[in-house]
Write a protein that holds these residues in place. Sequence first.
Motif, PDB file in Angstrom:
ATOM      1  N   GLU B  38       0.953  -1.069   0.145  1.00  0.00           N
ATOM      2  CA  GLU B  38      -0.011  -0.033   0.084  1.00  0.00           C
ATOM      3  C   GLU B  38       0.877   1.212   0.239  1.00  0.00           C
ATOM      4  O   GLU B  38       1.882   1.411   0.716  1.00  0.00           O
ATOM      5  N   LYS B  59      -4.927  -1.809  -7.578  1.00  0.00           N
ATOM      6  CA  LYS B  59      -6.016  -1.059  -7.588  1.00  0.00           C
ATOM      7  C   LYS B  59      -5.428   0.614  -7.195  1.00  0.00           C
ATOM      8  O   LYS B  59      -4.610   0.812  -6.165  1.00  0.00           O
ATOM      9  N   GLU B  61      -6.871   3.698  -5.338  1.00  0.00           N
ATOM     10  CA  GLU B  61      -7.810   4.129  -4.402  1.00  0.00           C
ATOM     11  C   GLU B  61      -8.131   5.652  -4.544  1.00  0.00           C
ATOM     12  O   GLU B  61      -7.087   6.296  -4.639  1.00  0.00           O
ATOM     13  N   THR B  66     -12.651   3.071  -5.796  1.00  0.00           N
ATOM     14  CA  THR B  66     -11.400   2.114  -6.334  1.00  0.00           C
ATOM     15  C   THR B  66     -11.598   1.782  -7.600  1.00  0.00           C
ATOM     16  O   THR B  66     -12.796   1.149  -8.174  1.00  0.00           O
TER      17      THR B  66
END
Lengths: 119, 119
Positions: B38, B59, B61, B66
């Motif tokens: 992340e 992904k 976000e 998202t």
Amino acid sequence: MNKVNIEEKLSQIHDYWNPRIAGELNGQHVKLVKFKGEFVFHKHDNEDEMFYVLKGSFKMEYRDKTIALNENEFLIVPRGVEHRPVADDEVSVMLFEPASTLNTGDLENEYTKHELSSI
Amino acid sequence: MNKVNIEEKLSQIHDYWNPRIAGELNGQHVKLVKFKGEFVFHKHDNEDEMFYVLKGSFKMEYRDKTIALNENEFLIVPRGVEHRPVADDEVSVMLFEPASTLNTGDLENEYTKHELSSI
């Protein structure tokens, strides 16, 4: 803020030498185009141009040399440098260049596209 | 005026969140980076940023949604929009953005890279 799927966009392109605008950022365009055959020698006086091969291969001819480009390779052609893409078979290419870039650069001919479609 | 082979360049990257400069044109950088894990929410006040997935998936976000990005998909994050890339597994990404872009945007933290290497 939507994503772009390259395969899906390429499937909509059924002609050659006709770049479509797939994205725009910071005054630059992301274009998708298919090449087949020989283009014309031209240059862009004020724009560098990036060619990224998505599928297939082609050759970039300069006046003094030729560079063979294969899938997942890219080439940046500096402003002012004469170049001509030549593709024996169909090739799909992503272009990054200023929004001001005309496909035939300093030339006006049957390949010239003044208005590009978005895709 | 040399071509760049993406696979060859990616094989030289052994860390995450550390973009390398693979090309420069029109004041923009083409960067290659690997993500895993992340990142942090941040924004770029003056730069739009393009993320093109070369290998794998991740992904993006936003604060309110998202977007899942897979191979051969790209996303343009407009300037001013907070975003955070999250990758469950390693993903290889090409970035296209102004040379002025700092990887953590308006934040300064352990991820911040002031000086990027060329590759």
